[in-house]
Design a protein around this motif. Structure first.
Motif, PDB file in Angstrom:
ATOM      1  N   PHE A 126       0.836  -1.211   0.000  1.00  0.00           N
ATOM      2  CA  PHE A 126       0.000   0.000   0.000  1.00  0.00           C
ATOM      3  C   PHE A 126       0.865   1.254   0.000  1.00  0.00           C
ATOM      4  CE2 PHE A 126      -1.552   3.403   2.783  1.00  0.00           C
ATOM      5  CZ  PHE A 126      -2.630   3.853   2.036  1.00  0.00           C
ATOM      6  N   SER A 127       1.935   1.249   0.784  1.00  0.00           N
ATOM      7  CA  SER A 127       2.812   2.412   0.888  1.00  0.00           C
ATOM      8  C   SER A 127       3.456   2.739  -0.452  1.00  0.00           C
ATOM      9  CB  SER A 127       3.891   2.167   1.951  1.00  0.00           C
ATOM     10  OG  SER A 127       3.320   1.874   3.205  1.00  0.00           O
ATOM     11  N   TYR A 128       3.930   1.708  -1.153  1.00  0.00           N
ATOM     12  CA  TYR A 128       4.551   1.946  -2.454  1.00  0.00           C
ATOM     13  C   TYR A 128       3.521   2.449  -3.467  1.00  0.00           C
ATOM     14  CZ  TYR A 128       9.339   0.461  -1.695  1.00  0.00           C
ATOM     15  OH  TYR A 128      10.653   0.407  -1.278  1.00  0.00           O
ATOM     16  N   LEU A 129       2.319   1.859  -3.460  1.00  0.00           N
ATOM     17  CA  LEU A 129       1.274   2.319  -4.371  1.00  0.00           C
ATOM     18  C   LEU A 129       0.904   3.766  -4.070  1.00  0.00           C
ATOM     19  CD1 LEU A 129      -1.000  -0.852  -4.427  1.00  0.00           C
ATOM     20  CD2 LEU A 129       0.395   0.024  -6.316  1.00  0.00           C
ATOM     21  N   ARG A 130       0.869   4.101  -2.802  1.00  0.00           N
ATOM     22  CA  ARG A 130       0.608   5.489  -2.401  1.00  0.00           C
ATOM     23  C   ARG A 130       1.717   6.401  -2.919  1.00  0.00           C
ATOM     24  NH1 ARG A 130       2.203   8.515   2.214  1.00  0.00           N
ATOM     25  NH2 ARG A 130       0.748  10.199   2.726  1.00  0.00           N
ATOM     26  N   GLY A 131       2.966   5.915  -2.850  1.00  0.00           N
ATOM     27  CA  GLY A 131       4.085   6.686  -3.370  1.00  0.00           C
ATOM     28  C   GLY A 131       3.978   6.915  -4.867  1.00  0.00           C
ATOM     29  N   TYR A 132       3.550   5.870  -5.610  1.00  0.00           N
ATOM     30  CA  TYR A 132       3.356   6.039  -7.051  1.00  0.00           C
ATOM     31  C   TYR A 132       2.309   7.123  -7.316  1.00  0.00           C
ATOM     32  CZ  TYR A 132       5.550   1.373  -7.405  1.00  0.00           C
ATOM     33  OH  TYR A 132       6.393   0.295  -7.316  1.00  0.00           O
ATOM     34  N   TRP A 133       1.223   7.060  -6.558  1.00  0.00           N
ATOM     35  CA  TRP A 133       0.146   8.030  -6.748  1.00  0.00           C
ATOM     36  C   TRP A 133       0.616   9.441  -6.422  1.00  0.00           C
ATOM     37  CZ3 TRP A 133      -4.405   8.631  -8.938  1.00  0.00           C
ATOM     38  CH2 TRP A 133      -5.237   9.655  -8.507  1.00  0.00           C
ATOM     39  N   LEU A 134       1.318   9.590  -5.306  1.00  0.00           N
ATOM     40  CA  LEU A 134       1.774  10.910  -4.895  1.00  0.00           C
ATOM     41  C   LEU A 134       2.803  11.491  -5.860  1.00  0.00           C
ATOM     42  CD1 LEU A 134       2.153  10.462  -1.019  1.00  0.00           C
ATOM     43  CD2 LEU A 134       0.313  11.591  -2.278  1.00  0.00           C
ATOM     44  N   PHE A 135       3.532  10.630  -6.549  1.00  0.00           N
ATOM     45  CA  PHE A 135       4.528  11.117  -7.497  1.00  0.00           C
ATOM     46  C   PHE A 135       3.883  11.971  -8.583  1.00  0.00           C
ATOM     47  CE2 PHE A 135       6.714  10.506 -11.595  1.00  0.00           C
ATOM     48  CZ  PHE A 135       7.933  11.100 -11.290  1.00  0.00           C
ATOM     49  N   PHE A 136       2.694  11.599  -8.980  1.00  0.00           N
ATOM     50  CA  PHE A 136       2.012  12.321 -10.057  1.00  0.00           C
ATOM     51  C   PHE A 136       1.088  13.416  -9.549  1.00  0.00           C
ATOM     52  CE2 PHE A 136       2.921   8.092 -11.820  1.00  0.00           C
ATOM     53  CZ  PHE A 136       3.663   8.467 -12.938  1.00  0.00           C
ATOM     54  N   THR A 137       0.882  13.506  -8.236  1.00  0.00           N
ATOM     55  CA  THR A 137      -0.128  14.448  -7.737  1.00  0.00           C
ATOM     56  C   THR A 137       0.372  15.464  -6.727  1.00  0.00           C
ATOM     57  OG1 THR A 137      -0.772  12.868  -5.999  1.00  0.00           O
ATOM     58  CG2 THR A 137      -1.983  12.783  -8.094  1.00  0.00           C
ATOM     59  N   ARG A 138       1.564  15.252  -6.128  1.00  0.00           N
ATOM     60  CA  ARG A 138       2.000  16.170  -5.072  1.00  0.00           C
ATOM     61  C   ARG A 138       3.457  16.586  -5.262  1.00  0.00           C
ATOM     62  NH1 ARG A 138      -0.555  13.909   0.635  1.00  0.00           N
ATOM     63  NH2 ARG A 138      -2.708  13.714  -0.093  1.00  0.00           N
ATOM     64  N   LYS A 139       3.811  17.681  -4.606  1.00  0.00           N
ATOM     65  CA  LYS A 139       5.180  18.158  -4.631  1.00  0.00           C
ATOM     66  C   LYS A 139       6.005  17.441  -3.584  1.00  0.00           C
ATOM     67  CE  LYS A 139       4.001  22.811  -6.241  1.00  0.00           C
ATOM     68  NZ  LYS A 139       4.119  24.269  -5.952  1.00  0.00           N
TER      69      LYS A 139
END
Length: 478
Positions: free
Chosen positions: A446-459
């Motif tokens: 879950f943490s890695y998937l969250r990281g993938y998502w945040l890469f495209f959406t947050r600074k």
């Protein structure tokens, strides 16, 4: 619609079967390579004995670079520990990265520091350096303190430290890390004796949570008491012994931990130093250094030492763990994207043909495939009859294989290094390995998937967002 989904499910089952068999086969290759690497590492006798190195002035000089942000609670004791490392020619460079606490004041007071004129050659661009400090006490003549404006990341602070260094080799570590006294001697040996040009070395890292620490040194290694540090202890043993040792033997290592990495400064500067915008500066730096050496068509090596030389604190709560691993996930996808031209590119030899594809298919894609698998299983339960036999046999095969790898890692670690105090600790670790797929692995995925998502959406968060955990500083960026 049901027929289309049924056909898709059949093809997906075949794909997962082939994928997992490939995964297992590749890990078998890594296991054999790791065993050979550890065996060679333990039997290898270098031409330069340790005692001779400690008494010689002809060894390579080493600069130990230690970024520090709001480390006032630990900086005095831990810095004394760094200054007491056993090596005849080294310096310790502490980079005060715009700390808002008493970090700089404590350094000035406890180490008799005075601001000095210093020629600062900014080979890698950083935020403005405010000054350099040296001690008036000859006991601390190896110490240099760099004071700078906060750069928002460990990378910026590390670059300022390397810019200020005088020796051709540097070690980058964290202020909360505890190093063995002979760390410099063991990490620098490959630079001095290998026939190929060694551009980086690393070594095993262990967990300091619950260890008895006094004045920056570990008096007694203790087994972690909390659940998450225990899971990470298990993960570290497996990844360092069965991962990085194998890649080191194949000269295909793509990651040297940010907590303990030694580098050739000339190649570091040629590669452009740490990238300040990176979410995983250690991973990205090694990738870029390998790319540089391939572009120059120079033979090189990155070596890993089987022995654990560094202890560091790890997240002990779910929130801290998810934050750290999400950043690692962002760093993974960012580095793979930035250096995507290396993917299956024969110009980059083992890096492009072997290591980079492994990180794409097995490190990056596995969390996504696991999520997709869960979604498909849930849809199948609603619309179709699930092939439970296939699913259970596949899961059981994967579990037994990785359980075997984990058990072998634990036994090798205990047989060779004897890091545990009694049989009870080993049994606890084995029990943790059994329940790992049910608790730790889903949270990690879950943490890695969250990281993938945040890469495209947050600074990128500022380095100042670090948290404190226990008696040491926990760097969520490392």
């Amino acid at each position: 619609m049901i027929d289309y989904f049924s056909t898709f499910l059949t093809w997906f089952e075949y794909f997962i079967l082939v994928f997992m068999l490939s995964y297992i086969l590749f890990f078998l290759v890594l296991a054999v390579s790791s065993y050979l690497a550890i065996d060679k590492n333990l039997r290898l006798k270098y031409d330069l004995p340790k005692d001779l190195m400690l008494k010689s002035n002809q060894v390579l000089g080493i600069s130990v670079v230690v970024p520090a942000y709001n480390e006032g609670d630990i900086i005095v004791d831990n810095l004394k520990s760094f200054l007491s490392l056993q090596y005849p020619k080294f310096e310790v460079i502490v980079v005060n990265d715009g700390s808002e606490d008493e970090t700089l004041d404590k350094l000035i007071k406890n180490f008799d520091l005075k601001k000095v004129d210093f020629y600062y050659d900014e080979k890698v661009k950083t935020r403005r350096v405010l000054g350099h400090y040296k001690s008036t006490n000859p006991v601390y003549d190896k110490l240099l303190v760099v004071d700078k404006i906060n750069g928002g990341s460990k990378a910026d602070a590390s670059n300022a430290g390397v810019n200020s260094s005088r020796y051709p080799i540097f070690l980058c570590t964290d202020m909360d890390c505890i190093l063995k006294n002979d760390t410099l001697t063991k990490l620098v040996l490959p630079f001095m004796v290998e026939k190929k040009r060694v551009i980086a070395t690393g070594a095993g890292i262990r967990i300091s949570n619950n260890c008895k620490i006094k004045e920056g040194t570990i008096e007694e290694v203790r087994f972690p008491k909390k659940m998450f540090p225990r899971f990470q202890e298990l993960e570290y043993v497996r990844s360092f012994l069965f991962g990085r040792m194998a890649w080191s033997r194949m000269n295909a290592l793509l990651l040297v931990s940010g907590a303990l990495g030694m580098f050739d400064k000339k190649i570091f500067f040629e590669a452009g130093g740490y990238w300040n915008e990176s979410f995983g500066e250690d991973f990205e730096l090694i990738t870029r250094m390998r790319k540089l050496m391939h572009d120059k068509k120079e033979k090189f090596a990155i070596r890993y030492i089987a022995e654990s030389l560094c202890w560091t604190e790890v997240p002990s709560t779910t929130k801290l763990f998810v934050t750290q691993r999400s950043r690692w996930g962002r760093g993974l996808v960012q580095t793979l994207k930035v250096h995507r031209k290396m993917f299956f590119n024969p110009k980059y030899a083992t890096t492009g043909i072997l290591t980079f594809p492994f990180f794409v298919f097995f490190e990056f894609l596995v969390p996504i495939l696991e999520l997709l698998g869960v979604i498909i299983i849930l849809c199948s339960l609603i619309f179709l009859e699930v092939n439970y036999d296939f699913m259970l046999y596949l899961l059981l095969a994967v579990f037994l294989f990785f359980q075997s790898i984990t058990l072998i890692s634990i036994l090798i670690d205990e047989f060779i290094f004897k890091n545990y105090n009694n049989l009870k600790e080993i049994l606890i670790l084995i029990i943790m390995s059994i329940i790992e797929p049910l608790i730790y692995h889903p949270i990690n995925t879950f943490s890695y998937l969250r990281g993938y998502w945040l890469f495209f959406t947050r600074k990128q968060p500022k380095w100042g967002d670090m948290k404190r955990n226990g008696s040491l500083t926990l760097d969520l960026n490392s």
